[in-house]
Design a protein around this motif. Structure first.
Motif, PDB file in Angstrom:
ATOM      1  N   THR A  99     -38.848  15.396  -3.064  1.00 62.79           N
ATOM      2  CA  THR A  99     -38.824  17.523  -2.863  1.00 62.79           C
ATOM      3  C   THR A  99     -38.597  17.748  -1.014  1.00 62.79           C
ATOM      4  OG1 THR A  99     -40.431  16.824  -5.028  1.00 62.79           O
ATOM      5  CG2 THR A  99     -40.832  19.163  -3.331  1.00 62.79           C
ATOM      6  N   LYS A 100     -39.141  16.941  -0.217  1.00 64.88           N
ATOM      7  CA  LYS A 100     -38.939  17.802   0.634  1.00 64.88           C
ATOM      8  C   LYS A 100     -37.663  17.642   1.557  1.00 64.88           C
ATOM      9  CE  LYS A 100     -40.548  17.870   4.764  1.00 64.88           C
ATOM     10  NZ  LYS A 100     -41.308  19.444   4.968  1.00 64.88           N
ATOM     11  N   ALA A 101     -36.452  16.452   0.711  1.00 68.96           N
ATOM     12  CA  ALA A 101     -35.100  16.761   1.593  1.00 68.96           C
ATOM     13  C   ALA A 101     -34.027  17.853   0.792  1.00 68.96           C
ATOM     14  CB  ALA A 101     -34.540  15.444   0.460  1.00 68.96           C
ATOM     15  N   LYS A 102     -34.771  18.420  -0.380  1.00 63.93           N
ATOM     16  CA  LYS A 102     -34.459  19.941  -1.455  1.00 63.93           C
ATOM     17  C   LYS A 102     -34.768  20.955  -0.382  1.00 63.93           C
ATOM     18  CE  LYS A 102     -34.305  21.673  -5.789  1.00 63.93           C
ATOM     19  NZ  LYS A 102     -34.140  22.237  -7.173  1.00 63.93           N
ATOM     20  N   GLU A 103     -36.047  21.068  -0.267  1.00 67.42           N
ATOM     21  CA  GLU A 103     -36.489  21.766   0.412  1.00 67.42           C
ATOM     22  C   GLU A 103     -36.082  22.411   2.345  1.00 67.42           C
ATOM     23  OE1 GLU A 103     -41.105  21.119   1.605  1.00 67.42           O
ATOM     24  OE2 GLU A 103     -41.393  21.625  -0.775  1.00 67.42           O
ATOM     25  N   ILE A 104     -35.482  21.497   2.995  1.00 62.22           N
ATOM     26  CA  ILE A 104     -34.642  21.241   3.949  1.00 62.22           C
ATOM     27  C   ILE A 104     -33.423  21.252   3.555  1.00 62.22           C
ATOM     28  CG2 ILE A 104     -33.987  19.667   5.679  1.00 62.22           C
ATOM     29  CD1 ILE A 104     -35.905  18.081   5.308  1.00 62.22           C
ATOM     30  N   VAL A 105     -32.734  21.071   2.428  1.00 61.98           N
ATOM     31  CA  VAL A 105     -31.325  21.528   2.314  1.00 61.98           C
ATOM     32  C   VAL A 105     -31.531  23.002   1.631  1.00 61.98           C
ATOM     33  CG1 VAL A 105     -29.362  20.581   1.225  1.00 61.98           C
ATOM     34  CG2 VAL A 105     -30.238  18.919   1.686  1.00 61.98           C
ATOM     35  N   GLU A 106     -31.980  22.986   0.785  1.00 62.32           N
ATOM     36  CA  GLU A 106     -31.773  24.395   0.160  1.00 62.32           C
ATOM     37  C   GLU A 106     -31.266  25.387   1.859  1.00 62.32           C
ATOM     38  OE1 GLU A 106     -34.867  24.715  -4.023  1.00 62.32           O
ATOM     39  OE2 GLU A 106     -35.656  24.864  -1.944  1.00 62.32           O
ATOM     40  N   GLU A 111     -26.677  26.586  -4.210  1.00 64.71           N
ATOM     41  CA  GLU A 111     -26.736  25.467  -4.855  1.00 64.71           C
ATOM     42  C   GLU A 111     -26.658  24.017  -4.573  1.00 64.71           C
ATOM     43  OE1 GLU A 111     -25.747  24.367  -9.574  1.00 64.71           O
ATOM     44  OE2 GLU A 111     -24.110  25.843  -8.623  1.00 64.71           O
ATOM     45  N   VAL A 112     -28.514  23.883  -4.955  1.00 62.08           N
ATOM     46  CA  VAL A 112     -28.731  22.549  -4.477  1.00 62.08           C
ATOM     47  C   VAL A 112     -29.114  21.460  -5.773  1.00 62.08           C
ATOM     48  CG1 VAL A 112     -30.184  20.948  -3.294  1.00 62.08           C
ATOM     49  CG2 VAL A 112     -29.632  23.090  -2.938  1.00 62.08           C
ATOM     50  N   ARG A 113     -28.490  20.490  -6.370  1.00 62.05           N
ATOM     51  CA  ARG A 113     -28.902  20.104  -7.993  1.00 62.05           C
ATOM     52  C   ARG A 113     -29.014  18.284  -6.340  1.00 62.05           C
ATOM     53  NH1 ARG A 113     -25.259  21.532 -12.726  1.00 62.05           N
ATOM     54  NH2 ARG A 113     -25.284  23.341 -12.512  1.00 62.05           N
ATOM     55  N   THR A 114     -29.641  17.752  -7.604  1.00 59.53           N
ATOM     56  CA  THR A 114     -29.872  16.042  -7.104  1.00 59.53           C
ATOM     57  C   THR A 114     -30.013  14.751  -8.180  1.00 59.53           C
ATOM     58  OG1 THR A 114     -32.539  16.583  -7.911  1.00 59.53           O
ATOM     59  CG2 THR A 114     -32.321  17.123  -5.796  1.00 59.53           C
ATOM     60  N   ALA A 115     -29.842  13.813  -7.227  1.00 55.79           N
ATOM     61  CA  ALA A 115     -29.257  12.410  -8.481  1.00 55.79           C
ATOM     62  C   ALA A 115     -30.248  11.769  -7.788  1.00 55.79           C
ATOM     63  CB  ALA A 115     -27.951  12.794  -8.605  1.00 55.79           C
ATOM     64  N   CYS A 116     -30.255  10.660  -8.947  1.00 55.40           N
ATOM     65  CA  CYS A 116     -31.060   8.719  -7.723  1.00 55.40           C
ATOM     66  C   CYS A 116     -29.884   8.572  -9.159  1.00 55.40           C
ATOM     67  CB  CYS A 116     -32.504   9.211  -8.140  1.00 55.40           C
ATOM     68  SG  CYS A 116     -33.302   8.839  -9.697  1.00 55.40           S
ATOM     69  N   LEU A 117     -30.464   6.480  -8.707  1.00 56.37           N
ATOM     70  CA  LEU A 117     -30.175   5.490  -9.599  1.00 56.37           C
ATOM     71  C   LEU A 117     -31.153   5.274 -11.150  1.00 56.37           C
ATOM     72  CD1 LEU A 117     -27.907   3.214  -7.212  1.00 56.37           C
ATOM     73  CD2 LEU A 117     -27.488   4.544  -8.352  1.00 56.37           C
ATOM     74  N   LEU A 118     -31.968   5.581  -9.930  1.00 53.62           N
ATOM     75  CA  LEU A 118     -33.354   4.604 -11.405  1.00 53.62           C
ATOM     76  C   LEU A 118     -34.331   5.875 -10.700  1.00 53.62           C
ATOM     77  CD1 LEU A 118     -33.786   0.719  -9.920  1.00 53.62           C
ATOM     78  CD2 LEU A 118     -33.057   1.972 -11.796  1.00 53.62           C
ATOM     79  N   LEU A 119     -34.733   6.501 -11.642  1.00 56.58           N
ATOM     80  CA  LEU A 119     -36.445   7.223 -11.590  1.00 56.58           C
ATOM     81  C   LEU A 119     -37.226   6.764 -13.040  1.00 56.58           C
ATOM     82  CD1 LEU A 119     -37.488  10.407 -11.733  1.00 56.58           C
ATOM     83  CD2 LEU A 119     -36.494  10.707 -13.743  1.00 56.58           C
TER      84      LEU A 119
END
Length: 219
Positions: A99-106, A111-119
């Motif tokens: 969430t913090k990373a998205k706030e910074i990058v936006e 357009e910002v999308r996110t991904a991870c290996l394990l949720l």
């Protein structure tokens, strides 16, 4: 608390799965932002899988070993304006780092999308793409964090008494964290003993010989 040891092949397969999801979705990122440190491996593999060469690192610290700490951002990233950015991490547990990373990058992306290996099911943030969903909370030990995480677990169990043999430590970790020492030796031969050597080097533990028998104790 249950812990899970992962290996490189499994994680590479999850990266490829995430890449397939991104391509099937038609999303074509210009830049990947990897949350350090866990996102570095993910970001590198996804860059190769998606044919990208723009990889940026963003340092966000939330854990020390398996202990949860204060969320800290380690410096701002230098990111020129990009239309499409993909933020990646190895694991999303609470969702705070993502969430913090998205706030910074936006601030510098259309357009910002996110991904991870394990949720993990405990997360309040759900990335756009993920490799596997964990219904049950587990502490996941990745190959790039094995010394840090195992050291933390070893310190935790060794507080119960003064002198420990290697197998006593392994059995205590199995009882407390469900890490099978035999499985650990199979996927990471000799790694447990190397972690003990690193802990000695860092003056976290010391080796003690009593009646020709080798023990370890916390310093």
């Amino acid at each position: 608390m249950r812990c899970v040891i992962t290996n490189w092949d499994y994680l590479d397969s999850l990266c490829r799965k995430v890449a397939e999801q991104i391509m099937e979705d038609g999303f074509e990122p210009d830049t990947i932002v990897a949350i350090a440190r866990g996102g570095w491996f993910v970001g590198s593999v996804l860059c190769d899988a998606l044919g990208l060469d723009e990889l940026v690192s963003l340092g966000i610290k939330h854990y020390i070993g398996y202990d949860r700490g204060e969320l800290k951002v380690r410096g701002e990233i230098s990111l020129e304006y990009r239309e499409r950015v993909l933020i990646v991490d190895d694991l999303v547990n609470t969702g705070k780092s993502m969430t913090k990373a998205k706030e910074i990058v936006e601030k510098n992306a259309k357009e910002v999308r996110t991904a991870c290996l394990l949720l993990v099911s405990t997360s309040k943030f759900v990335p756009n793409y993920f490799g596997e969903y964990l219904e049950r909370f587990s502490w996941v030990i990745f190959p790039w964090n094995i010394v840090e995480d195992l050291s933390s677990l070893i310190r935790a169990v060794m507080k119960n008494k003064e002198l420990w043999t290697v197998w006593e430590i392994k059995n205590a970790i199995y009882d407390e964290f469900q890490i099978d020492p035999i499985y650990l030796d199979i996927i990471n031969p000799g790694r447990f003993e190397s972690v003990l050597r690193v802990m000695e080097m860092r003056d976290v533990i010391e080796k003690v010989v009593v009646d020709d028998k080798t023990y370890y104790r916390l310093k």
